[in-house]
Design a protein around this motif. Sequence first.
Motif, PDB file in Angstrom:
ATOM      1  N   LEU A 256       9.699   4.440  26.553  1.00  0.00           N
ATOM      2  CA  LEU A 256       8.816   3.482  27.218  1.00  0.00           C
ATOM      3  C   LEU A 256       7.400   3.555  26.681  1.00  0.00           C
ATOM      4  O   LEU A 256       6.834   4.643  26.533  1.00  0.00           O
ATOM      5  CB  LEU A 256       8.787   3.752  28.720  1.00  0.00           C
ATOM      6  N   ASP A 257       6.829   2.404  26.400  1.00  0.00           N
ATOM      7  CA  ASP A 257       5.405   2.306  26.092  1.00  0.00           C
ATOM      8  C   ASP A 257       4.619   1.877  27.326  1.00  0.00           C
ATOM      9  O   ASP A 257       3.414   2.067  27.394  1.00  0.00           O
ATOM     10  CB  ASP A 257       5.167   1.299  24.964  1.00  0.00           C
ATOM     11  N   LEU A 258       5.314   1.272  28.294  1.00  0.00           N
ATOM     12  CA  LEU A 258       4.667   0.842  29.531  1.00  0.00           C
ATOM     13  C   LEU A 258       4.210   2.054  30.337  1.00  0.00           C
ATOM     14  O   LEU A 258       4.869   3.083  30.332  1.00  0.00           O
ATOM     15  CB  LEU A 258       5.643   0.031  30.384  1.00  0.00           C
ATOM     16  N   GLN A 259       3.104   1.886  31.056  1.00  0.00           N
ATOM     17  CA  GLN A 259       2.597   2.968  31.894  1.00  0.00           C
ATOM     18  C   GLN A 259       2.490   2.564  33.357  1.00  0.00           C
ATOM     19  O   GLN A 259       2.550   3.414  34.230  1.00  0.00           O
ATOM     20  CB  GLN A 259       1.227   3.420  31.379  1.00  0.00           C
TER      21      GLN A 259
ATOM     22  N   THR B  68      24.295  -4.781  30.554  1.00  0.00           N
ATOM     23  CA  THR B  68      23.366  -3.650  30.492  1.00  0.00           C
ATOM     24  C   THR B  68      22.981  -3.236  31.900  1.00  0.00           C
ATOM     25  O   THR B  68      22.958  -4.051  32.817  1.00  0.00           O
ATOM     26  CB  THR B  68      22.071  -4.010  29.722  1.00  0.00           C
ATOM     27  N   VAL B  69      22.673  -1.959  32.041  1.00  0.00           N
ATOM     28  CA  VAL B  69      22.173  -1.459  33.318  1.00  0.00           C
ATOM     29  C   VAL B  69      21.250  -0.282  33.032  1.00  0.00           C
ATOM     30  O   VAL B  69      21.538   0.557  32.177  1.00  0.00           O
ATOM     31  CB  VAL B  69      23.325  -1.065  34.267  1.00  0.00           C
ATOM     32  N   SER B  70      20.098  -0.249  33.686  1.00  0.00           N
ATOM     33  CA  SER B  70      19.216   0.910  33.558  1.00  0.00           C
ATOM     34  C   SER B  70      19.661   1.913  34.607  1.00  0.00           C
ATOM     35  O   SER B  70      19.742   1.585  35.783  1.00  0.00           O
ATOM     36  CB  SER B  70      17.753   0.515  33.719  1.00  0.00           C
ATOM     37  N   SER B  71      19.965   3.121  34.160  1.00  0.00           N
ATOM     38  CA  SER B  71      20.579   4.077  35.072  1.00  0.00           C
ATOM     39  C   SER B  71      19.670   5.219  35.502  1.00  0.00           C
ATOM     40  O   SER B  71      19.911   5.801  36.553  1.00  0.00           O
ATOM     41  CB  SER B  71      21.871   4.639  34.483  1.00  0.00           C
ATOM     42  N   ASP B  72      18.635   5.530  34.738  1.00  0.00           N
ATOM     43  CA  ASP B  72      17.768   6.644  35.135  1.00  0.00           C
ATOM     44  C   ASP B  72      16.450   6.537  34.380  1.00  0.00           C
ATOM     45  O   ASP B  72      16.371   5.926  33.316  1.00  0.00           O
ATOM     46  CB  ASP B  72      18.449   7.977  34.824  1.00  0.00           C
ATOM     47  N   ILE B  73      15.429   7.156  34.947  1.00  0.00           N
ATOM     48  CA  ILE B  73      14.139   7.263  34.273  1.00  0.00           C
ATOM     49  C   ILE B  73      13.723   8.724  34.304  1.00  0.00           C
ATOM     50  O   ILE B  73      13.972   9.423  35.285  1.00  0.00           O
ATOM     51  CB  ILE B  73      13.074   6.353  34.926  1.00  0.00           C
ATOM     52  N   SER B  74      13.138   9.181  33.223  1.00  0.00           N
ATOM     53  CA  SER B  74      12.738  10.587  33.154  1.00  0.00           C
ATOM     54  C   SER B  74      11.613  10.860  34.147  1.00  0.00           C
ATOM     55  O   SER B  74      10.921   9.942  34.598  1.00  0.00           O
ATOM     56  CB  SER B  74      12.302  10.943  31.732  1.00  0.00           C
ATOM     57  N   ASP B  75      11.430  12.138  34.479  1.00  0.00           N
ATOM     58  CA  ASP B  75      10.403  12.525  35.448  1.00  0.00           C
ATOM     59  C   ASP B  75       9.000  12.142  34.995  1.00  0.00           C
ATOM     60  O   ASP B  75       8.149  11.820  35.813  1.00  0.00           O
ATOM     61  CB  ASP B  75      10.469  14.026  35.722  1.00  0.00           C
TER      62      ASP B  75
ATOM     63  N   GLN C 103       8.299   9.550  33.241  1.00  0.00           N
ATOM     64  CA  GLN C 103       8.332   8.093  33.082  1.00  0.00           C
ATOM     65  C   GLN C 103       8.087   7.655  31.644  1.00  0.00           C
ATOM     66  O   GLN C 103       7.420   6.659  31.387  1.00  0.00           O
ATOM     67  CB  GLN C 103       7.347   7.419  34.037  1.00  0.00           C
ATOM     68  N   LYS C 104       8.670   8.391  30.714  1.00  0.00           N
ATOM     69  CA  LYS C 104       8.540   8.062  29.291  1.00  0.00           C
ATOM     70  C   LYS C 104       9.857   7.594  28.676  1.00  0.00           C
ATOM     71  O   LYS C 104       9.860   6.968  27.632  1.00  0.00           O
ATOM     72  CB  LYS C 104       8.033   9.279  28.495  1.00  0.00           C
TER      73      LYS C 104
END
Length: 162
Positions: free
Chosen positions: A99-102, A120-127, A129-130
């Motif tokens: 991710l480049d978004l903040q 497609t499905v987004s399944s998780d985001i890192s702690d 948020q990168k």
Amino acid sequence: MFDRLNFPQPWLSLILFLTWQLLSDGISGASVVMGLILAWLIPQLTQGFWPERLVFIRFWRMPVYLLRMLLDIVTASITVSRLILSGRQPKPVFVCYPLDLQHPLAISILASTISLTPGTVSSDISDDQKILLIHTLDADNEQDVIDAIKNRYEKPLMEMFQ
């Protein structure tokens, strides 16, 4: 007294009002009044859940983004239908998307857009948020998925939020 009549989330209020009008059985005085009451009341009741005001720097780009997303949903629906009807085995892949978004809302919109697009499905985001973990139904190359999402969705969101 007038301090309580403010709209803590004006964009949310506008979206709620317009949604109420679309869901109503025609526009009438009662539906406008009820829409205004809900557009004021719901943000008041949920004010503690919003860490900051909704800020779009270039809000006029949102309709173009929504139109692109709608067209991509239709195109992806046709592609997934063809894949299922062809009998060909899909090549599912998990993609670690950098991710480049903040802005948290922009990340949430990106993840929702990915999940709304068939295949497609987004399944998780890192702690931190990168990294966004995305599952694709059929992909030959992980980098092609990353490039498509960056160019079609993330760059326009960056223009709106940063």
